[in-house]
Write a protein that holds these residues in place. Sequence first.
Motif, PDB file in Angstrom:
ATOM      1  N   THR A 196      51.929  30.620  42.812  1.00  0.00           N
ATOM      2  CA  THR A 196      52.052  31.902  43.513  1.00  0.00           C
ATOM      3  C   THR A 196      51.132  31.799  44.722  1.00  0.00           C
ATOM      4  N   GLY A 197      51.341  32.605  45.706  1.00  0.00           N
ATOM      5  CA  GLY A 197      50.424  32.626  46.846  1.00  0.00           C
ATOM      6  C   GLY A 197      50.809  31.663  47.940  1.00  0.00           C
ATOM      7  N   VAL A 198      49.785  31.251  48.694  1.00  0.00           N
ATOM      8  CA  VAL A 198      50.025  30.491  49.921  1.00  0.00           C
ATOM      9  C   VAL A 198      49.147  29.247  49.965  1.00  0.00           C
ATOM     10  N   VAL A 199      49.743  28.119  50.333  1.00  0.00           N
ATOM     11  CA  VAL A 199      48.965  26.926  50.669  1.00  0.00           C
ATOM     12  C   VAL A 199      48.932  26.865  52.193  1.00  0.00           C
ATOM     13  N   ALA A 200      47.728  26.834  52.764  1.00  0.00           N
ATOM     14  CA  ALA A 200      47.571  26.806  54.219  1.00  0.00           C
ATOM     15  C   ALA A 200      47.240  25.389  54.668  1.00  0.00           C
ATOM     16  N   ILE A 201      48.031  24.866  55.609  1.00  0.00           N
ATOM     17  CA  ILE A 201      47.753  23.523  56.143  1.00  0.00           C
ATOM     18  C   ILE A 201      47.633  23.632  57.664  1.00  0.00           C
ATOM     19  N   ASP A 202      46.431  23.443  58.178  1.00  0.00           N
ATOM     20  CA  ASP A 202      46.202  23.516  59.620  1.00  0.00           C
ATOM     21  C   ASP A 202      45.841  22.138  60.161  1.00  0.00           C
ATOM     22  N   GLY A 203      45.928  22.013  61.475  1.00  0.00           N
ATOM     23  CA  GLY A 203      45.529  20.752  62.097  1.00  0.00           C
ATOM     24  C   GLY A 203      46.117  20.630  63.489  1.00  0.00           C
ATOM     25  N   VAL A 257      45.619  33.922  59.411  1.00  0.00           N
ATOM     26  CA  VAL A 257      46.843  34.478  58.817  1.00  0.00           C
ATOM     27  C   VAL A 257      46.624  34.793  57.330  1.00  0.00           C
ATOM     28  N   PHE A 258      46.175  33.786  56.570  1.00  0.00           N
ATOM     29  CA  PHE A 258      45.881  34.005  55.150  1.00  0.00           C
ATOM     30  C   PHE A 258      44.461  33.509  54.827  1.00  0.00           C
ATOM     31  N   PRO A 259      43.428  34.133  55.418  1.00  0.00           N
ATOM     32  CA  PRO A 259      42.069  33.622  55.198  1.00  0.00           C
ATOM     33  C   PRO A 259      41.623  33.737  53.731  1.00  0.00           C
ATOM     34  N   GLU A 260      42.287  34.606  52.970  1.00  0.00           N
ATOM     35  CA  GLU A 260      41.859  34.817  51.578  1.00  0.00           C
ATOM     36  C   GLU A 260      42.450  33.796  50.612  1.00  0.00           C
ATOM     37  N   THR A 261      43.394  32.948  51.059  1.00  0.00           N
ATOM     38  CA  THR A 261      43.957  31.989  50.101  1.00  0.00           C
ATOM     39  C   THR A 261      42.911  30.934  49.721  1.00  0.00           C
ATOM     40  N   PRO A 262      42.830  30.555  48.463  1.00  0.00           N
ATOM     41  CA  PRO A 262      41.848  29.534  48.078  1.00  0.00           C
ATOM     42  C   PRO A 262      42.322  28.125  48.449  1.00  0.00           C
ATOM     43  N   CYS A 263      43.586  28.011  48.824  1.00  0.00           N
ATOM     44  CA  CYS A 263      44.190  26.691  48.988  1.00  0.00           C
ATOM     45  C   CYS A 263      44.368  26.342  50.453  1.00  0.00           C
ATOM     46  N   LYS A 264      43.318  25.771  51.066  1.00  0.00           N
ATOM     47  CA  LYS A 264      43.359  25.522  52.512  1.00  0.00           C
ATOM     48  C   LYS A 264      43.079  24.060  52.805  1.00  0.00           C
ATOM     49  N   PHE A 265      43.846  23.502  53.729  1.00  0.00           N
ATOM     50  CA  PHE A 265      43.647  22.105  54.093  1.00  0.00           C
ATOM     51  C   PHE A 265      43.640  21.982  55.611  1.00  0.00           C
ATOM     52  N   TYR A 266      42.870  21.016  56.093  1.00  0.00           N
ATOM     53  CA  TYR A 266      42.852  20.717  57.526  1.00  0.00           C
ATOM     54  C   TYR A 266      43.235  19.250  57.659  1.00  0.00           C
ATOM     55  N   LEU A 267      44.416  19.032  58.222  1.00  0.00           N
ATOM     56  CA  LEU A 267      44.930  17.674  58.317  1.00  0.00           C
ATOM     57  C   LEU A 267      44.671  17.133  59.723  1.00  0.00           C
ATOM     58  N   ASP A 268      44.049  15.979  59.783  1.00  0.00           N
ATOM     59  CA  ASP A 268      43.688  15.405  61.078  1.00  0.00           C
ATOM     60  C   ASP A 268      44.117  13.934  61.138  1.00  0.00           C
ATOM     61  N   ALA A 269      44.115  13.377  62.336  1.00  0.00           N
ATOM     62  CA  ALA A 269      44.307  11.933  62.536  1.00  0.00           C
ATOM     63  C   ALA A 269      43.770  11.658  63.931  1.00  0.00           C
ATOM     64  N   SER A 270      43.466  10.391  64.227  1.00  0.00           N
ATOM     65  CA  SER A 270      42.881  10.109  65.543  1.00  0.00           C
ATOM     66  C   SER A 270      43.893  10.453  66.642  1.00  0.00           C
ATOM     67  N   ARG A 307      47.934  26.355  63.024  1.00  0.00           N
ATOM     68  CA  ARG A 307      46.622  26.148  63.641  1.00  0.00           C
ATOM     69  C   ARG A 307      45.582  27.114  63.085  1.00  0.00           C
ATOM     70  N   ASP A 308      46.054  28.279  62.612  1.00  0.00           N
ATOM     71  CA  ASP A 308      45.134  29.359  62.235  1.00  0.00           C
ATOM     72  C   ASP A 308      45.521  29.986  60.901  1.00  0.00           C
ATOM     73  N   ILE A 309      46.230  29.240  60.076  1.00  0.00           N
ATOM     74  CA  ILE A 309      46.736  29.832  58.827  1.00  0.00           C
ATOM     75  C   ILE A 309      45.569  30.118  57.871  1.00  0.00           C
ATOM     76  N   GLY A 310      44.645  29.159  57.760  1.00  0.00           N
ATOM     77  CA  GLY A 310      43.499  29.352  56.861  1.00  0.00           C
ATOM     78  C   GLY A 310      42.412  30.240  57.460  1.00  0.00           C
TER      79      GLY A 310
END
Length: 220
Positions: free
Chosen positions: A2-9, A134-147, A128-131
């Motif tokens: 349930t809820g939201v997984v936030a993936i920013d980067g 948009v959904f700052p309260e979700t416990p499931c946040k990721f920041y995906l990066d690469a060079s 870019r701003d989901i965590g």
Amino acid sequence: MTGVVAIDGPAASGKSTVARRVAAALEALYVDSGAVYRGITWAALERGVDVHDGAAVTQMLAGLDLRFFARDGAVVFSIDDREPGDAIRTQDVNNAVSPVAVIPGVRIQVVLWLREMARLGPLVMEGRDIGTAVFPETPCKFYLDASPEERARRRHREMVEETGIEEAEVDASLRRRDKIDSSRKMDPLQVAPGATRIDSTAMGIDEVVSTIVAAAKSDA
Ligand code: CDP
């Protein structure tokens, strides 16, 4: 889930591919929030609205009929009854989208739309701003990066066949966009508090996906 997984980067960090697969694994709906900013940009370019004129773009936005719905595991949208499809991936839209996404009136409206999407069911949303916004309260946040070099290589591979574009041009366009996205005043791209940062430069997609799915399941 349930809820939201936030993936920013940043641009071309692999968010779309990863988020789509995470959504499938978690039986959640995939949301590409950047597509909404791109859709608005496409609509502005089509109508000849100056993308650097915040008031004009905000005024245009107020008159747009944007609807979203779930289809094939993702949330998709139409603007004035048309689905923009690949028209939002052109180099013209690439170059105009970050200036449009800086406009406060645009961000306020898009954030509201993105939040409303949670009514459709559990979501895996990338952007870019989901965590952060948009959904700052979700416990499931990721920041995906690469060079930056790896990101330019990845985006060039996606675009070269259809457009013949040079890697140097892709690299310059990504860097320009990153700069605007991370330095804007409202909801700049940054690592959300509590987010897990994943550097995918030397990681395969499978590894990134399984890392996020495992963490999302343990948080749920
Ligand atoms: O796929 P790519 O990484 O090229 O970018 P995108 O996710 O399609 O996003 C396009 C642009 O929309 C970004 O460069 C940002 O300027 C803006 N955007 C944003 O401001 N906030 C979001 N949550 C998602 C995208």
